[in-house]
Structure formats: structure tokens, C-alpha cells
Design a protein around this motif. Structure first.
Motif, PDB file in Angstrom:
ATOM      1  N   ALA A 351     -32.774  19.809  29.655  1.00  0.00           N
ATOM      2  CA  ALA A 351     -32.586  18.885  30.784  1.00  0.00           C
ATOM      3  C   ALA A 351     -32.014  17.569  30.274  1.00  0.00           C
ATOM      4  O   ALA A 351     -32.473  17.031  29.259  1.00  0.00           O
ATOM      5  CB  ALA A 351     -33.906  18.644  31.520  1.00  0.00           C
ATOM      6  N   THR A 352     -31.028  17.070  30.984  1.00  0.00           N
ATOM      7  CA  THR A 352     -30.425  15.763  30.687  1.00  0.00           C
ATOM      8  C   THR A 352     -30.448  14.925  31.950  1.00  0.00           C
ATOM      9  O   THR A 352     -30.079  15.417  33.028  1.00  0.00           O
ATOM     10  CB  THR A 352     -28.975  15.922  30.193  1.00  0.00           C
ATOM     11  OG1 THR A 352     -28.972  16.673  28.975  1.00  0.00           O
ATOM     12  CG2 THR A 352     -28.334  14.559  29.936  1.00  0.00           C
ATOM     13  N   THR A 353     -30.881  13.673  31.834  1.00  0.00           N
ATOM     14  CA  THR A 353     -30.965  12.770  32.988  1.00  0.00           C
ATOM     15  C   THR A 353     -29.947  11.654  32.830  1.00  0.00           C
ATOM     16  O   THR A 353     -29.874  11.009  31.772  1.00  0.00           O
ATOM     17  CB  THR A 353     -32.379  12.182  33.119  1.00  0.00           C
ATOM     18  OG1 THR A 353     -33.325  13.250  33.177  1.00  0.00           O
ATOM     19  CG2 THR A 353     -32.494  11.341  34.384  1.00  0.00           C
ATOM     20  N   ILE A 354     -29.176  11.422  33.883  1.00  0.00           N
ATOM     21  CA  ILE A 354     -28.066  10.470  33.845  1.00  0.00           C
ATOM     22  C   ILE A 354     -28.134   9.561  35.066  1.00  0.00           C
ATOM     23  O   ILE A 354     -28.456  10.013  36.173  1.00  0.00           O
ATOM     24  CB  ILE A 354     -26.706  11.220  33.847  1.00  0.00           C
ATOM     25  CG1 ILE A 354     -26.590  12.125  32.613  1.00  0.00           C
ATOM     26  CG2 ILE A 354     -25.533  10.252  33.902  1.00  0.00           C
ATOM     27  CD1 ILE A 354     -25.394  13.049  32.655  1.00  0.00           C
ATOM     28  N   ARG A 355     -27.822   8.269  34.866  1.00  0.00           N
ATOM     29  CA  ARG A 355     -27.646   7.357  35.998  1.00  0.00           C
ATOM     30  C   ARG A 355     -26.146   7.205  36.253  1.00  0.00           C
ATOM     31  O   ARG A 355     -25.383   6.840  35.360  1.00  0.00           O
ATOM     32  CB  ARG A 355     -28.265   5.996  35.726  1.00  0.00           C
ATOM     33  CG  ARG A 355     -28.080   5.008  36.905  1.00  0.00           C
ATOM     34  CD  ARG A 355     -28.841   3.703  36.720  1.00  0.00           C
ATOM     35  NE  ARG A 355     -28.383   2.964  35.567  1.00  0.00           N
ATOM     36  CZ  ARG A 355     -29.126   2.704  34.487  1.00  0.00           C
ATOM     37  NH1 ARG A 355     -30.373   3.158  34.429  1.00  0.00           N
ATOM     38  NH2 ARG A 355     -28.645   2.028  33.469  1.00  0.00           N
TER      39      ARG A 355
END
Length: 439
Positions: A351-355
Motif C-alpha cells: 500500500a502506498t498513500t499519496i496526497r
């Protein structure tokens, strides 16, 4: 005035604020006229257009910088894209071919080439304008260089040795980056620093390019660019040219190539969430994270924090950062795009979280991913999603899920801030297929 701005750089000099997508000239640490922070390229563009509002500006750059240039300058400038890196002579030849074949600039018109990132006062661009006038004159030399009056012997710069001490003089020699002792000898003879600014008539450079490279025009050169020899303009042209004049410049000019020199021109000693006690001296701190940095007793230091990493360094040692950055470099965790910007917040095995910040009136490409699902959470702003052709309006708090294989995009009716979570066993930038969008 026809002006070619050379925009290169590996993004290592101001790490962690710069990276392989955002070189130092794009980092907003300077104070603009409106009081907001601006980058070096924004400052240079403002200074150029104040001197010559009708200047035709072409930025010669690599593909990886195009989105950042468009984000910071919009469509105010032309962008000539190098298909691969081939040093300054091929880059200038490509840009000149662009001026001739795409923009219709005449062969007798003068062209000025300069770096995109000098820290200078406005008199510098008045001198650049004067350089264009000298290069366009009937009795012009083949090359006209700007020479900066040196303040100390330096091994970092090439040296121009003029025939006389006049404001404009014939050049007797051009010396590339001597040691400091030799530099002092050159200065004693009236030498000037070569600041990488030169002018010529367009036909001169095109003739020089055709003499050294096999191409028919702009499109052909761009298509076969990878076959061209890597060589600098100084070595390929300047050192071979006997007919050169130099125009003397005595105004402010700083080569801010590393943290210790950049700190001298930064708008504020502390930027972002920073607290410094009264025992700190000659220390600059830049914090792009949303957590505080507290500094106590820091002397002669530069501290910088971003999503790409944290730097804590003595100012003098900061100029030796490159080999350490090479050991830790990976995918950039912050990048400006033509539509806005993204920041990687967290990376886990699956999982990768990006704004994502999407500017008003812009949209992401219509695309799909084969190996990952994506979830968007709308934080601020309003817009529309398109998923497999179905349009849906979105507002703050809305959650949108795109399974692997679904074609999707996001359109910003107002400025949008979105948190994107990518989920899958295989997450990489290559897993992306773009499609045409017809609404």
C-alpha cells in the motif's frame, strides 16, 4: 529579445527539497514581490519580463522537468525538450533549431543563452538586453560573452581575458576552470568570470551546429538526438572561436549552487514549522513536513526536511552532499506536475498513500492500472470523477474506489486536495495505461 534559458540539474544540490524531478531552480525559498515564496526560475522570469515584456523565452530542458516548468510558469514560455541528456552544445543547437523552424525566428536575429538559475539584481537583465543588441549589430563579433568582474580567485568558473578594460572588448583568451593560483594570475591581468551568458546571431549557431552534427532541421535533430556527441558549448564553440567580444558586468551575481551559498539568499532563516532558541547562530532551517522542528544551540548549520528525507549539515560540508544523496536516491516523493503536485505520505509493502493537489480547471490523465486498486478520499474542493465513462460529482468526505483495470480520472472544478491509497502486490509507476477522454 530571443532568450534561451538552460534548465538542467540532477536535483542533488538542495536535497531533500530538490530531487531527480525538481532541481534546485524550482524550490520556492526566495521572497517574491507579493511577499510569497518563489523559486529561482520564477524570479528569473519576473526579472526578464520586467526588462523586456516582449521577450521570446524558450526553456531548454529535459522531459522530467517539463511538468514543473508548466506548473510554475504556465504557458508563458516555450519549452524545448531534450529527448535525452547530451550537454549544453546539443541542447543549444536543438533550441536554436526550434526558434528557426517552429517559431520562425530569422537568421540575422540575435539570440542570448543564459542559465535559468542565477541570483542577480535587475541590472543583470538590462545587461542581457544590451548583449542582444551587441550581437545583433552589423559589426557584431561571432560571439558576445558576458563577463562578471570577479571578487576572488575561484576554481569554479571559466575565465575570459579581454583585450582592454573597456565596457566591451575583444577577447584574447578563454580559459576553462583553472586552479586558484592560476585564477589569481588571470585576475591580475584583468580577467572576468565566465557566467555562462553569451549571444550570437541565429545563423551563426545553426552553421556551427550543422558543421558538427548531421541533421536537417529541428524535427530531425530531436528524432536523432541520442546519436549526438555529449559536449559542452564552451568546448565545442567558445574555445574554437577567434572572433569574440566580452561585455563587462559589475552588478550583483551569485552562483547559488549548493546549500551553503543558497542560504545566503533565502528569504528567511526559518521556513515552515520551525522553532529556534536564542543560542542558534547562522543557521537556516526549511521544514516542508507537517511536524515541528526544534533547534537549540545550532551553529553554522543547514537543516532541511521533506518527504524525501532530512538533512542536518554544517554549511561548509553541505557542498559535499552529492555522493551521499546518490546512496539514498529512489523514486521522488514530491513532484510538481502541469496539473498540480503530489506528495508520497507513506509506503508499505502492499500500500502506498499519496496526497494529490489538483489545480482548479485541471485534471489527471484518463488511465488505468493493471496490478493495483486505488481509493480516493476527497479532502477539500469539488470536482468530478470519470470511471469507465461514468461521471460523478465529488465533494469533501467522498470516497471513490477504482478497481484494477478501471479507466479513471479526476477533474477539478475548484482546487482539490485528495488522499490516494494504492493497494496491490505490485505497485510501480510503469503500471499505467493512458486513454483518450471524450466527455
Amino acid at each position: 529579445m530571443n532568450l534561451i534559458l538552460l534548465s538542467g540539474g540532477s536535483g542533488q544540490r538542495l536535497w531533500p527539497l530538490s530531487n531527480n524531478i525538481r532541481s534546485k531552480q524550482f524550490v520556492p525559498l526566495l521572497r517574491g514581490e507579493n511577499g510569497e515564496y518563489e523559486s529561482m526560475v520564477q524570479r528569473v522570469y519576473r526579472q526578464i519580463t520586467r526588462e523586456d515584456p516582449n521577450a521570446r523565452i524558450v526553456v531548454a530542458t529535459a522531459k522530467r522537468q517539463v511538468s514543473t516548468i508548466l506548473n510554475q510558469l504556465g504557458d508563458k514560455v516555450d519549452v524545448c525538450v531534450e529527448p535525452c541528456r547530451r550537454d549544453t552544445f546539443p541542447a543549444i543547437a536543438l533550441a536554436c533549431s526550434y526558434l528557426a523552424d517552429v517559431r520562425g525566428v530569422g537568421p540575422e536575429e540575435p539570440v542570448v543563452v543564459c542559465p535559468v538559475d542565477p541570483y542577480v539584481d535587475d541590472s543583470y537583465f538590462a545587461a542581457v538586453h544590451r548583449l542582444a543588441e551587441l550581437a545583433g549589430a552589423d559589426d557584431a563579433a561571432n560571439l558576445t560573452l558576458m563577463g562578471v568582474e570577479p571578487t576572488y580567485p575561484s576554481a569554479k568558473y571559466g575565465y575570459i581575458i579581454p583585450e582592454t578594460a573597456d565596457a566591451v572588448s575583444r577577447v584574447t583568451a578563454f580559459k576553462e576552470k583553472p586552479d586558484e593560483q592560476t585564477a589569481a594570475e588571470y585576475i591580475a591581468k584583468g580577467a572576468l568570470w565566465n557566467c555562462g551568458v553569451f549571444a550570437f546571431k541565429l545563423k551563426y549557431l545553426l552553421q556551427a551546429a550543422h558543421a558538427r552534427m548531421d541533421f536537417k532541421g529541428f524535427a530531425d535533430l530531436q528524432q536523432n538526438y541520442d546519436k549526438q556527441k555529449k559536449i559542452s558549448f564552451d568546448y565545442a564553440v567558445v574555445e574554437q572561436e577567434p572572433d569574440i567580444r566580452a561585455a563587462r558586468f559589475a552588478g550583483e551575481w551569485k552562483d547559488v549552487g549548493s546549500w551553503n551559498t543558497f542560504a545566503e539568499v533565502m528569504a528567511d532563516p526559518a521556513i515552515g514549522k520551525v522553532l529556534m532558541d536564542d543560542t542558534c547562530r547562522d543557521t537556516n532551517v526549511v521544514n516542508q513536513l507537517n511536524i515541528p522542528i526544534i533547534c537549540m544551540g545550532c551553529q553554522n548549520m543547514v537543516i532541511a526536511a521533506s518527504s524525501d528525507g532530512i538533512l542536518v549539515s554544517d554549511k561548509q560540508r553541505s557542498s559535499h552532499i552529492k555522493p551521499f544523496v546518490e546512496q539514498v536516491e529512489g523514486e521522488a516523493r514530491f513532484a510538481e506536475k502541469s496539473w498540480g503536485s503530489f506528495t508520497v505520505l507513506d509506503v508499505q509493502p502492499e500500500a502506498t498513500t499519496i496526497r494529490i493537489v489538483l489545480n482548479e480547471g485541471h485534471r489527471l490523465s484518463y488511465h488505468s492500472h493493471e496490478h493495483r486498486d486505488e481509493v480516493w478520499t476527497i479532502v477539500t474542493g469539488t470536482g468530478r470523477t470519470v470511471i469507465d465513462g461514468t461521471v460523478r460529482r465529488v465533494h469533501p468526505g467522498d470516497v471513490v474506489t477504482m478497481p484494477a483495470g478501471a479507466k479513471h480520472t479526476l477533474i477539478a472544478d475548484t482546487a482539490l486536495q485528495v488522499v490516494e491509497v494504492q493497494i496491490g502486490e505490485e505497485i510501480n509507476v510503469a503500471d499505467k495505461t493512458k486513454f483518450e477522454l471524450n466527455l
